[in-house]
Every structure is written in C-alpha cells, then in structure tokens.
Design an enzyme around this catalytic site. Structure first.
Site, PDB file in Angstrom:
ATOM      1  N   HIS A   1       0.954   8.683 -14.839  1.00 36.80           N
ATOM      2  CA  HIS A   1       1.426   7.249 -14.130  1.00 36.80           C
ATOM      3  C   HIS A   1       0.245   6.297 -14.458  1.00 36.80           C
ATOM      4  O   HIS A   1      -0.771   6.406 -15.071  1.00 36.80           O
ATOM      5  CB  HIS A   1       0.884   7.770 -12.642  1.00 36.80           C
ATOM      6  CG  HIS A   1       1.512   6.767 -11.674  1.00 36.80           C
ATOM      7  ND1 HIS A   1       1.175   5.106 -11.309  1.00 36.80           N
ATOM      8  CD2 HIS A   1       2.672   6.711 -11.093  1.00 36.80           C
ATOM      9  CE1 HIS A   1       1.699   4.971 -10.718  1.00 36.80           C
ATOM     10  NE2 HIS A   1       3.031   5.361 -10.161  1.00 36.80           N
TER      11      HIS A   1
ATOM     12  N   ASP B   1       7.570  11.888  -8.519  1.00 37.57           N
ATOM     13  CA  ASP B   1       9.067  12.095  -8.876  1.00 37.57           C
ATOM     14  C   ASP B   1       9.150  13.369  -9.091  1.00 37.57           C
ATOM     15  O   ASP B   1      10.165  14.283  -9.280  1.00 37.57           O
ATOM     16  CB  ASP B   1       9.423  11.377 -10.114  1.00 37.57           C
ATOM     17  CG  ASP B   1       9.437   9.965  -9.545  1.00 37.57           C
ATOM     18  OD1 ASP B   1      10.258   9.433  -8.904  1.00 37.57           O
ATOM     19  OD2 ASP B   1       8.787   9.037 -10.355  1.00 37.57           O
TER      20      ASP B   1
HETATM   21  N1  ACO Z   1       3.769  14.076 -21.281  1.00 37.37           N
HETATM   22  C1  ACO Z   1       3.047  14.124 -22.406  1.00 37.37           C
HETATM   23  N2  ACO Z   1       2.208  13.210 -22.792  1.00 37.37           N
HETATM   24  C2  ACO Z   1       2.130  12.061 -21.896  1.00 37.37           C
HETATM   25  C3  ACO Z   1       2.999  11.826 -20.710  1.00 37.37           C
HETATM   26  C4  ACO Z   1       3.733  12.812 -20.370  1.00 37.37           C
HETATM   27  N3  ACO Z   1       4.587  12.791 -19.250  1.00 37.37           N
HETATM   28  N4  ACO Z   1       2.449  10.634 -20.009  1.00 37.37           N
HETATM   29  C5  ACO Z   1       1.560   9.978 -20.864  1.00 37.37           C
HETATM   30  N5  ACO Z   1       1.296  10.977 -21.867  1.00 37.37           N
HETATM   31  C6  ACO Z   1       0.530  10.697 -22.961  1.00 37.37           C
HETATM   32  C7  ACO Z   1       0.642   9.495 -24.163  1.00 37.37           C
HETATM   33  O1  ACO Z   1       1.395  10.305 -25.061  1.00 37.37           O
HETATM   34  C8  ACO Z   1      -0.542   9.084 -24.654  1.00 37.37           C
HETATM   35  O2  ACO Z   1      -1.329  10.096 -25.365  1.00 37.37           O
HETATM   36  P1  ACO Z   1      -2.049   9.312 -26.555  1.00 37.37           P
HETATM   37  O3  ACO Z   1      -3.331   8.762 -25.708  1.00 37.37           O
HETATM   38  O4  ACO Z   1      -2.497  10.531 -27.207  1.00 37.37           O
HETATM   39  O5  ACO Z   1      -1.213   8.471 -27.367  1.00 37.37           O
HETATM   40  C9  ACO Z   1      -1.377   8.951 -23.174  1.00 37.37           C
HETATM   41  O6  ACO Z   1      -0.827  10.255 -22.307  1.00 37.37           O
HETATM   42  C10 ACO Z   1      -1.223   7.693 -22.356  1.00 37.37           C
HETATM   43  O7  ACO Z   1       0.135   7.546 -22.095  1.00 37.37           O
HETATM   44  P2  ACO Z   1       0.757   6.096 -22.206  1.00 37.37           P
HETATM   45  O8  ACO Z   1       2.393   6.091 -22.274  1.00 37.37           O
HETATM   46  O9  ACO Z   1      -0.034   5.155 -22.785  1.00 37.37           O
HETATM   47  O10 ACO Z   1       0.720   5.743 -20.324  1.00 37.37           O
HETATM   48  P3  ACO Z   1       1.363   4.739 -19.727  1.00 37.37           P
HETATM   49  O11 ACO Z   1       0.387   4.236 -18.599  1.00 37.37           O
HETATM   50  O12 ACO Z   1       2.011   3.493 -20.444  1.00 37.37           O
HETATM   51  O13 ACO Z   1       2.709   5.231 -19.096  1.00 37.37           O
HETATM   52  C11 ACO Z   1       4.328   6.453 -17.718  1.00 37.37           C
HETATM   53  C12 ACO Z   1       2.857   6.073 -17.890  1.00 37.37           C
HETATM   54  C13 ACO Z   1       5.370   5.871 -18.006  1.00 37.37           C
HETATM   55  C14 ACO Z   1       4.417   6.737 -16.393  1.00 37.37           C
HETATM   56  C15 ACO Z   1       4.191   7.974 -18.701  1.00 37.37           C
HETATM   57  O14 ACO Z   1       2.941   8.696 -18.220  1.00 37.37           O
HETATM   58  C16 ACO Z   1       5.381   8.584 -18.654  1.00 37.37           C
HETATM   59  O15 ACO Z   1       6.349   8.376 -19.677  1.00 37.37           O
HETATM   60  N6  ACO Z   1       5.600   9.703 -17.828  1.00 37.37           N
HETATM   61  C17 ACO Z   1       6.802  10.323 -17.842  1.00 37.37           C
HETATM   62  C18 ACO Z   1       7.712   9.541 -16.930  1.00 37.37           C
HETATM   63  C19 ACO Z   1       7.419   9.677 -15.400  1.00 37.37           C
HETATM   64  O16 ACO Z   1       7.087  10.447 -14.885  1.00 37.37           O
HETATM   65  N7  ACO Z   1       7.457   8.363 -14.992  1.00 37.37           N
HETATM   66  C20 ACO Z   1       7.421   8.025 -13.325  1.00 37.37           C
HETATM   67  C21 ACO Z   1       6.203   6.964 -13.079  1.00 37.37           C
HETATM   68  S1  ACO Z   1       5.810   7.242 -11.547  1.00 37.37           S
HETATM   69  C22 ACO Z   1       7.137   6.328 -10.682  1.00 37.37           C
HETATM   70  O17 ACO Z   1       7.885   5.349 -11.163  1.00 37.37           O
HETATM   71  C23 ACO Z   1       7.593   6.525  -9.399  1.00 37.37           C
END
Ligand code: ACO
Length: 428
Positions: A308, A365
């Site tokens: 998140h 979610d």
């Molecule tokens: N699975 C694996 N790795 C992940 C995940 C995941 N679900 N989420 C983040 N990471 C990793 C990234 O690869 C990144 O790694 P790095 O530092 O080695 O490059 C690090 O964690 C940070 O991730 P970001 O993408 O920079 O985090 P951001 O805050 O931009 O994204 C998001 C947040 C979009 C929710 C992301 O965690 C994601 O894509 N999750 C899956 C989709 C999801 O569940 N969305 C629901 C959000 S809640 C809502 O809308 C109610």
C-alpha cells in the site's frame, strides 16, 4: 496554524522562508506556495507521495501504525458499533447523528433511492456483455442530465441534495448494471428495508418470489461498506477533487472518481487478488514458487492485495475483514480452499525478508474479494461495490473542497523534457 519556518537556499544564494505547520495528527508540512516566487524553483514529486494537496477534516491515516480514523473515530469502533448510513452522516457532516438526525437522514436517503425511468432505459441500451463498471461510470455521469434543478455548485442546498441523491441511487444503479448483464428484471427499491438490505434485495430478488436477505450476508456487506467509505486523498478521491476543482457538477466529478477507481492498482485489486489465488490453486504452483515470482524483478508479477502506498504496517481494514472472512465462511460455507490459500500466503509473506524489508502487508483487497465471492457477488461487480461504498467519501471531500477558503482549480506543474524550441522546416 503556522508554527515555524523552513529556509530553502539555492546554490546561487536565492532564499525562501517557507512556513511549516502541522495538523491534529500526522507529520508537519512545508508550505511551498511561495517557493517559485522567491526562488524560481518548482517542486518535483511524481505520484504526489510527498505532497499534501489540501487541508481536510474528514479522515486520518497513520500508515506506520496502521491507524484509520473517520472524523476522529477509529475504524475498529465504527465497524463494531455503527452502520453504513450513520457512517455516511458522520463523514458528510463531521459528527455522529443523534436519534432525530439519524431518522431524518435515513428517511432523506431512502426517499431518493428510485431512479428516473429513463435511466432504466439508458442502462438497457448498453450491450448485454458490457462490464458493470463501464455501465456505472456512464450512468453516474448521465445523472447530471436528469437533475438540472440542483447543479449550482455554489448553492449549499444543491450540493447537499446532489450528495443525498448520489448516496441513495448508487445501490439502485449498481444492481441494475448487474441485472442488465444477467438479463434479469430490475427491481424497484423497497424503502422499508435498511440501505444494505435494500441493495441485496435489488441485486438478487426476482419479482416472482419472496426474498429475505440473509442477516449474515447483510452484516458482512455492511462491514465492507463501512471499511471502504473513505480513505482520505487516494487516487480516486483526488480525481474527484481535481475534477470538481474546475467547477464540474457533482455527478460528473463522481463519474471521474469511478473511472479512476476502475484501475487494477486501485479499486480493481480485489478482483485481481481473487484471480491470482484462483490461478495459483489451478496451476498447482506452490506458495514458495508464487513468492519467488513476486520477488523476481525480471517478472512483472506482483502479489495482488499486498502493499500500500500509505500503510507500511497491517492495513487495519484487512484485520477486520479477515475476521469477518472466518465468520462468514463458517456460516455460508464459502470458498474454503481459496481462503486457506490466502491465509497460507499471508503467513509466508509476513515471514519473508523481502516483504519485511519493504513493509508489504496484506491490504483490504486481499480479503474483501473472498467475502464478496462467498456472498455470490461476481468478480466483475467487485469494483462496483467499492464505488458504491466510496461514493460518500468522494462526495464528502467534494463538499469540503467547496467550502475551503484556500480552494483553487487543481493544476500541477511539469518538468518539460521534450524537444528544445526549434523552427518548422521551410518548405521548398
Ligand atoms: N508484490 C511484490 N512486490 C511489491 C508489491 C507486491 N504486491 N508491492 C510493492 N512491491 C515492491 C516493489 O517492487 C518495490 O520493490 P523495490 O523497492 O525493490 O523496487 C517496493 O515494493 C515498493 O513498491 P512501489 O511500487 O514503489 O510502491 P507504491 O507505493 O508505488 O505502490 C501499490 C503501492 C500500487 C499498492 C503496490 O504495492 C502494488 O502494486 N500492490 C499490488 C496491487 C494492490 O494490491 N493494490 C491495492 C491498493 S489498496 C487500494 O486501492 C484499496
């Protein structure tokens, strides 16, 4: 509200003294509004992760501690003791209603549950296989063509009645989008039922038979709706504010929020989480293999329902929903293998260094899809359910924005990295 100043000095000696202030809770912020005037510099913040776009009194999140407050009340207490319409009142007006206010508000909302007959025709005009979100975004936008009488955004009474109409009509429209898709008749609302009972009836009842909503299903839906009612300046709420900032009417602004919510990184994540769990179950992949794929930077796969932007701790909504999952599946006998897999995946990730280092926890979610599926709600309706619950949050922010003395049209800057100025080639 200004407490201190922060001085920014550029290499060539230009200086800006910027006010620093805090809110009720949360970190202090630097007010950069004069930065450009004083120094010629703008800020650069893609994704706005370091930028507060407004002051708000509605919802507070402490992502590090896993705290979510609606108007100061912890989400756990509201989930335990409140109901969805009371939460709607709280979000819109700032305080919990007394008995008279609650009765009046419920009656106001329930009086507006019907939609114009032409809206039923409008929905019938969509192709039989249209995605319910496509129908929802179009129909909510079209509402502004039915309510010319209340579109003056500078009139507080118009703003309020539009808010009531949106909250009241969303379940009706959502159920019609679903039933159009199924080729089933559209049920008229029954205003003697509670808001959530009425929605379940419009979704699943048919005119030929009596329908009694299951109390367990209604309780689960009420919880899901309370937990999704608001989440401060997330992508869709910011979209509603940005759209509304130009003076767009509330129906157009909420339609823009619905469009934003549709994306898989936002409201589409519970559908994506169920798909992911289904795929793992059917492929026979082990939990270890799934986690390895999620960690592999050469593989675009991410664990859906994990991570998140704000929560760097357990999402408090995920904790509440996980418990409801247990209760509901015990009662309805829902998708047990899927739930077992979800539990195992959660356990494995919480112990894995990659997820620990990046503070990636299950989000709301991850479990909401399992509950919705157990309630018989199909996957393509998941985001519609989210939109229905979030309408009150969107409209509360839209209303707050219109009474904010600092409100201006939203207009971010950019860093231009295209071609330098050049001349159009002379034609011979
Ligand atoms: N699975 C694996 N790795 C992940 C995940 C995941 N679900 N989420 C983040 N990471 C990793 C990234 O690869 C990144 O790694 P790095 O530092 O080695 O490059 C690090 O964690 C940070 O991730 P970001 O993408 O920079 O985090 P951001 O805050 O931009 O994204 C998001 C947040 C979009 C929710 C992301 O965690 C994601 O894509 N999750 C899956 C989709 C999801 O569940 N969305 C629901 C959000 S809640 C809502 O809308 C109610």
């Amino acid at each position: 509200m200004t407490d201190r100043t922060t001085t920014v000095t550029t290499d060539d000696g230009r200086e800006a003294k910027l006010p620093t202030f805090g809110g009720t809770h949360g970190p202090e912020v630097v007010d950069v509004r004069t930065l450009q005037k004083e120094t010629g510099l703008f800020t650069y913040d893609p994704g706005y992760a370091s930028t507060s776009s407004c002051k708000s009194k509605i919802t507070f999140i402490d992502g590090n501690e896993g705290v979510l407050l609606y108007r100061g009340y912890p989400i756990e207490q509201l989930a335990e003791s409140s109901n969805y319409l009371e939460v709607c009142y709280l979000l819109m007006y700032g305080e919990l209603p007394n008995d008279t206010q609650s009765e009046q508000f419920t009656s106001n909302i329930m009086q507006h549950t019907m939609v114009h007959e032409n809206i039923r025709d409008f929905i019938n005009g969509f192709r039989y296989d249209a995605h319910p979100m496509a129908m929802l975004v179009g129909t909510v936008g079209a509402l502004s063509s039915f309510y010319h009488d209340s579109l003056d955004i500078n009139n507080p009474e118009h703003r309020e009645i539009s808010a009531h109409r949106l909250i009241a009509k969303m379940p009706t429209i959502a159920s019609y989008c679903y039933n159009h898709h199924r080729g089933m008749p559209f049920m008229y609302p029954d205003n003697d039922l509670s808001y959530v009972e009425n929605f379940t009836r419009m979704m699943f009842a048919v005119p030929a038979e009596d329908f009694k909503p299951s109390p367990v299903a209604v309780k689960a839906l009420e919880l899901i709706m309370i937990l999704h009612a608001d989440h401060e300046q997330n992508a869709s709420t910011s979209t509603v504010r940005l759209t509304g900032s130009s003076g767009a009417n509330p129906f157009a602004s909420i339609a823009a929020g619905i469009a934003c919510l549709w994306g898989p990184a936002h409201g589409g994540a519970n559908e994506a989480a169920i798909n992911m769990l289904d795929n793992i179950l059917h492929s026979g992949e082990t939990i270890e293999q799934t986690i390895a794929r999620a960690k592999d930077k050469n593989d675009p796969f991410r664990l859906m329902g994990f991570g998140h932007r704000v929560y760097k701790n357990f999402d408090p909504r995920a904790k509440l929903i996980q418990k409801m999952c247990h209760d509901l599946l015990a009662d309805l006998g829902g998708d047990q293998p899927l739930f077992q897999l979800a539990m195992e995946l959660e356990k494995a990730t919480l112990a894995d260094q990659y997820f620990i280092d990046r503070k990636l926890y299950p989000n709301v979610d991850f479990y909401s899809g399992i509950i919705l599926r157990a309630l018989g709600i199909p996957m393509n309706m998941f985001t519609v359910m989210f939109a229905m619950s979030r309408t009150v949050g969107w409209i509360s922010h839209w209303m707050e924005m219109h009474t904010d003395p600092e409100f201006r049209i939203g207009r971010p800057q950019q860093v231009y990295i295209g071609a330098a100025k050049r001349d159009y080639p002379k034609k011979s």
